[in-house]
Design a protein around this motif. Sequence first.
Motif, mmCIF file in Angstrom:
data_model
loop_
_atom_site.group_PDB
_atom_site.id
_atom_site.type_symbol
_atom_site.label_atom_id
_atom_site.label_comp_id
_atom_site.label_asym_id
_atom_site.label_seq_id
_atom_site.Cartn_x
_atom_site.Cartn_y
_atom_site.Cartn_z
ATOM 1 N N GLU A 183 -6.897 8.517 -2.440
ATOM 2 C CA GLU A 183 -6.737 9.963 -2.525
ATOM 3 C C GLU A 183 -6.881 10.615 -1.148
ATOM 4 O O GLU A 183 -6.102 11.513 -0.783
ATOM 5 N N THR A 184 -7.866 10.172 -0.374
ATOM 6 C CA THR A 184 -8.056 10.697 0.985
ATOM 7 C C THR A 184 -6.883 10.315 1.870
ATOM 8 O O THR A 184 -6.381 11.125 2.665
ATOM 9 N N LYS A 185 -6.448 9.089 1.705
ATOM 10 C CA LYS A 185 -5.319 8.587 2.490
ATOM 11 C C LYS A 185 -4.054 9.373 2.192
ATOM 12 O O LYS A 185 -3.289 9.716 3.104
ATOM 13 N N LEU A 186 -3.816 9.694 0.910
ATOM 14 C CA LEU A 186 -2.613 10.431 0.514
ATOM 15 C C LEU A 186 -2.556 11.781 1.227
ATOM 16 O O LEU A 186 -1.510 12.191 1.753
ATOM 17 N N MET B 25 7.067 7.624 -4.852
ATOM 18 C CA MET B 25 7.361 8.828 -5.625
ATOM 19 C C MET B 25 6.137 9.751 -5.677
ATOM 20 O O MET B 25 6.272 10.975 -5.551
ATOM 21 N N VAL B 26 4.952 9.188 -5.876
ATOM 22 C CA VAL B 26 3.723 9.990 -5.866
ATOM 23 C C VAL B 26 3.599 10.735 -4.543
ATOM 24 O O VAL B 26 3.286 11.940 -4.503
ATOM 25 N N LEU B 27 3.848 10.024 -3.437
ATOM 26 C CA LEU B 27 3.762 10.640 -2.112
ATOM 27 C C LEU B 27 4.798 11.752 -1.949
ATOM 28 O O LEU B 27 4.477 12.853 -1.483
ATOM 29 N N LEU B 28 6.043 11.488 -2.323
ATOM 30 C CA LEU B 28 7.110 12.475 -2.142
ATOM 31 C C LEU B 28 6.872 13.721 -2.994
ATOM 32 O O LEU B 28 7.128 14.848 -2.548
ATOM 33 N N GLN B 29 6.371 13.519 -4.206
ATOM 34 C CA GLN B 29 6.067 14.673 -5.060
ATOM 35 C C GLN B 29 4.957 15.525 -4.434
ATOM 36 O O GLN B 29 5.002 16.755 -4.482
ATOM 37 N N ARG C 269 6.462 4.434 6.230
ATOM 38 C CA ARG C 269 6.003 3.228 5.541
ATOM 39 C C ARG C 269 4.840 3.594 4.631
ATOM 40 O O ARG C 269 3.996 4.414 4.974
ATOM 41 N N LEU C 270 4.803 2.973 3.486
ATOM 42 C CA LEU C 270 3.698 3.218 2.558
ATOM 43 C C LEU C 270 3.191 1.875 2.074
ATOM 44 O O LEU C 270 3.765 1.262 1.179
ATOM 45 N N GLY C 271 2.118 1.417 2.701
ATOM 46 C CA GLY C 271 1.496 0.165 2.301
ATOM 47 C C GLY C 271 0.346 0.419 1.350
ATOM 48 O O GLY C 271 0.112 1.544 0.908
ATOM 49 N N GLY C 272 -0.384 -0.635 1.049
ATOM 50 C CA GLY C 272 -1.536 -0.496 0.175
ATOM 51 C C GLY C 272 -2.714 0.103 0.905
ATOM 52 O O GLY C 272 -2.708 0.245 2.122
ATOM 53 N N SER C 273 -3.736 0.480 0.145
ATOM 54 C CA SER C 273 -4.995 0.877 0.766
ATOM 55 C C SER C 273 -5.521 -0.341 1.496
ATOM 56 O O SER C 273 -5.777 -1.371 0.884
ATOM 57 N N ALA C 274 -5.683 -0.218 2.792
ATOM 58 C CA ALA C 274 -5.747 -1.430 3.599
ATOM 59 C C ALA C 274 -6.899 -1.390 4.589
ATOM 60 O O ALA C 274 -6.822 -0.730 5.614
ATOM 61 N N GLU C 275 -7.955 -2.067 4.260
ATOM 62 C CA GLU C 275 -9.083 -2.167 5.172
ATOM 63 C C GLU C 275 -9.376 -3.636 5.421
ATOM 64 O O GLU C 275 -9.435 -4.432 4.489
ATOM 65 N N MET C 276 -9.532 -3.997 6.674
ATOM 66 C CA MET C 276 -9.778 -5.395 7.018
ATOM 67 C C MET C 276 -11.287 -5.675 7.003
ATOM 68 O O MET C 276 -12.090 -4.879 7.469
ATOM 69 N N TYR C 277 -11.655 -6.821 6.448
ATOM 70 C CA TYR C 277 -13.052 -7.231 6.357
ATOM 71 C C TYR C 277 -13.246 -8.546 7.109
ATOM 72 O O TYR C 277 -12.372 -9.408 7.091
ATOM 73 N N GLN C 278 -14.398 -8.676 7.748
ATOM 74 C CA GLN C 278 -14.718 -9.923 8.445
ATOM 75 C C GLN C 278 -15.582 -10.765 7.517
ATOM 76 O O GLN C 278 -16.525 -10.272 6.900
#
Length: 505
Positions: free
Chosen positions: A198-201, A224-228, A151-160
């Motif tokens: 970039e760190t997540k990738l 595609m960016v990830l697979l490359q 799975r490839l979701g968005g950059s995902a950080e939860m905020y309160q």
Amino acid sequence: MATKALFNSVVNWYIRQRIDQINNFKEHPLETQKGVLFSQLFFAKDTEYGKKYGFKDISSYNDFKNQVPIVTYEDFEPYIEKARQGQKDIFWPGHIKRFAKSSGTTNAKSKFIPISDESLENCHLKAGKDMVAIYANNHPENELFTHKNLRLGGSAEMYQDFNTKFGDLSAIIIENLPFWVEITTTPSKKISLMSEWETKLKAIVNEVTKEQVGSFTGVPSWMMVLLQQILKETGKESISQLWPHLEVFFHGGISFKPYREEYKKLIGKDIRYYEIFNASEGFFAIQDVYKSEEMLLMLDYGIFYEFIPMDEFGKENPKTIHLEDVEINKNYALLITTNGGLWRYLIGDTIKFTCLNPFRIKISGRTKHYINAFGEELMIDNVESALTKSCEATNSRILDFTGAPVFMKDGKSGAHEYIIEFIEKPKDLQKFTAVFDAELKSSNSDYEAKRYNNMTLSEPIIHVAKPKLFYEWMAERGKLGGQNKVPRLSNDREYLEPLLKKNIS
């Protein structure tokens, strides 16, 4: 073995049950949608919004559209802000605890889309299970549960914030997935929820290359960016060398047409592709027929659908219709009422019906992403189909593009101007342009009329983008990651101008 057998029997039971339910709403679509509308109205009649617009007095669809206004996010934002600050019973019963943060593709300002318990469970999570159920029903020999889903979701950080949570929709979904989904997916929750792209990738590549992957889920451009990157890090010639059991890619967010040929080369073998249509506001449609270009409109997710014909769109009081009155191959702006508390909300997508029994659709574009500077009404699906034909004719491949009008000036005709980043450039750009122009004329009679003798529109202008232009531009705008999209068309030059300047800098 006993545990696996039990798991498979439970999965098969669910699939059979759910396919029966889907067949039921396919056979009784209008009754299903009527039930959705009136259950929502009853459920929310004592909210602030329900009292203001007299939900308890609504007894027909005509009552509903006469009493309840059509809204954009900006119209509805004051109610959302109340709910975000912890007030309850504003537009949906109780306390909304979660909001999906979304900037979309046109507004820099963040939107906070309410995610109620009901919309999370009965729409977003239910749709994820349906995606698998439909696929497994179509392909009984599948091995989905033998290998992991990437799975490839968005950059995902939860905020309160204000005793409520907000973050990318992918973060909300990942945080609430059942345990059995978490153990069948990769990367891990910890990596999936990392915020810096970039760190997540790098972390994703490091983890997923150690797994056996059988399916993908994500936006084609970012996948595609990830697979490359995976091929670069592993030294493999194709993805199938790393994951020989890969069988399906569930994709959504943008059209797959410009990417299809590149995926064949990246993967190195034929796999199946299934399209989905979802957004922070809800999950709307799933491709239910293999090798089809249309999707089944999902009618029992707690979403009531209305449609504005595009020749009515923009009027002060546009005509709206529901499923009973839609026509095939006509562009409609999508209007939704959801179990997240959105009422007659203009989502910004445009669709066409391809079938009325059952109701199947294609995404045709965005209400803000089109070119109509000269009455040509050029939609994204026109452009993407024409680009696909141009690539076929010139043995070229496209990564990203955007287009905008060139306005008439000094007695000269207008035009459409594009900047395209190619994976493989056409040897003859003029031929590419000519095929593109001819295909647009063939698919759009309004465009063809405006191109007559170059009187209103001249031939399209196409610029070749330098490598990584769009990636760098998205990075500058803080829009890297799986839920962000390059805006394809605009009726002004807001996106094109900075890209052209960056392309020569």
